[in-house]
Each structure stands twice: as C-alpha cells, then as structure tokens.
Design a protein around this motif. Structure first.
Motif, PDB file in Angstrom:
ATOM      1  N   GLN A 172       0.851  -1.186   0.000  1.00 43.62           N
ATOM      2  CA  GLN A 172       0.000   0.000   0.000  1.00 43.62           C
ATOM      3  C   GLN A 172       0.891   1.242   0.000  1.00 43.62           C
ATOM      4  OE1 GLN A 172      -2.185   0.207   3.729  1.00 43.62           O
ATOM      5  NE2 GLN A 172      -0.861  -1.389   4.552  1.00 43.62           N
ATOM      6  N   PRO A 173       0.325   2.406  -0.245  1.00 40.83           N
ATOM      7  CA  PRO A 173       1.145   3.620  -0.206  1.00 40.83           C
ATOM      8  C   PRO A 173       1.743   3.847   1.183  1.00 40.83           C
ATOM      9  CG  PRO A 173      -1.006   4.065  -1.186  1.00 40.83           C
ATOM     10  CD  PRO A 173      -1.043   2.674  -0.666  1.00 40.83           C
ATOM     11  N   SER A 213       2.031   6.410   2.928  1.00 42.88           N
ATOM     12  CA  SER A 213       1.224   7.274   3.805  1.00 42.88           C
ATOM     13  C   SER A 213       0.170   6.487   4.575  1.00 42.88           C
ATOM     14  CB  SER A 213       0.552   8.375   2.983  1.00 42.88           C
ATOM     15  OG  SER A 213      -0.293   7.801   1.996  1.00 42.88           O
ATOM     16  N   ASP A 214      -0.188   5.286   4.098  1.00 47.40           N
ATOM     17  CA  ASP A 214      -1.191   4.453   4.758  1.00 47.40           C
ATOM     18  C   ASP A 214      -0.581   3.418   5.711  1.00 47.40           C
ATOM     19  OD1 ASP A 214      -3.123   5.818   3.355  1.00 47.40           O
ATOM     20  OD2 ASP A 214      -3.292   4.290   1.776  1.00 47.40           O
ATOM     21  N   TYR A 215       0.743   3.360   5.821  1.00 48.36           N
ATOM     22  CA  TYR A 215       1.391   2.376   6.681  1.00 48.36           C
ATOM     23  C   TYR A 215       1.069   2.628   8.147  1.00 48.36           C
ATOM     24  CZ  TYR A 215       4.550   0.581   3.033  1.00 48.36           C
ATOM     25  OH  TYR A 215       5.065  -0.013   1.922  1.00 48.36           O
ATOM     26  N   ASP A 216       0.983   1.544   8.893  1.00 47.37           N
ATOM     27  CA  ASP A 216       0.972   1.612  10.352  1.00 47.37           C
ATOM     28  C   ASP A 216       2.423   1.487  10.806  1.00 47.37           C
ATOM     29  OD1 ASP A 216      -1.814   1.743  10.539  1.00 47.37           O
ATOM     30  OD2 ASP A 216      -1.994  -0.439  10.444  1.00 47.37           O
ATOM     31  N   TRP A 217       2.761   2.138  11.913  1.00 45.50           N
ATOM     32  CA  TRP A 217       4.142   2.153  12.381  1.00 45.50           C
ATOM     33  C   TRP A 217       4.228   1.534  13.775  1.00 45.50           C
ATOM     34  CZ3 TRP A 217       7.815   3.908   8.997  1.00 45.50           C
ATOM     35  CH2 TRP A 217       7.329   4.559   7.868  1.00 45.50           C
TER      36      TRP A 217
END
Length: 91
Positions: free
Chosen positions: A40-41, A43-47
C-alpha cells in the motif's frame, strides 16, 4: 553396509524434512506480512517502534518466531546420532 539399512540415514532424512518445513514457515511468514501489509502507499502504513508494521512483523517478529521454533525443534524433534560405524558402537 547398505545405507538403506542404516537407521542414521532415515533419521537424517527426517530431520532434513523438518529443516525444509522450517524454511517454508519462515518464507511464508515473511512473504505474507511483507507483501500483505506492505503493498500500500507509504502514507497508509501503520508504524510500530518507528518501523513500518509490515517490516516489524515480517522481519523482527518473524526472526523471534523462528528462533523459538528452532529451539523447540532442536530440543524435542532432533536426535543425537553417532558419526562412526554402528559396528564400532557394539564393541
């Protein structure tokens, strides 16, 4: 002595299959999280702890899982076998 009659070869083949299973588990775990969560892009990642979730689960948790699985396999599934001829053991 024929190697088909030697029980050490049966044990070695069985333990090799266990090793292959561990490799497949490791690869499937890594691939599933790396491409499942990482496709996914950015910007949509969970950290998690400053790392993308896909990296944390595939590389960090995958490593810890494999260390645990290898410890369990070595303790409960692998067998000590002599490297010398079995005839020498009976003397």
């Amino acid at each position: 002595m024929n190697h088909k009659d030697d029980r050490r070869f049966r044990i070695a083949n069985h333990e090799a299959l266990i090793g292959v299973a561990l490799v497949l588990i490791n690869f499937l775990w890594w691939y599933g999280f790396a491409f499942g969560l990482g496709g996914q892009p950015v910007s949509d990642y969970d950290w998690i702890l400053g790392m993308p979730a896909w990296f944390f689960y595939s590389c960090i948790m995958g490593f810890l899982l494999m260390v645990f699985l290898v410890m369990v396999v070595v303790k409960y599934l692998l067998t000590d076998i002599p490297f010398g001829d079995e005839e020498d053991d009976h003397e």
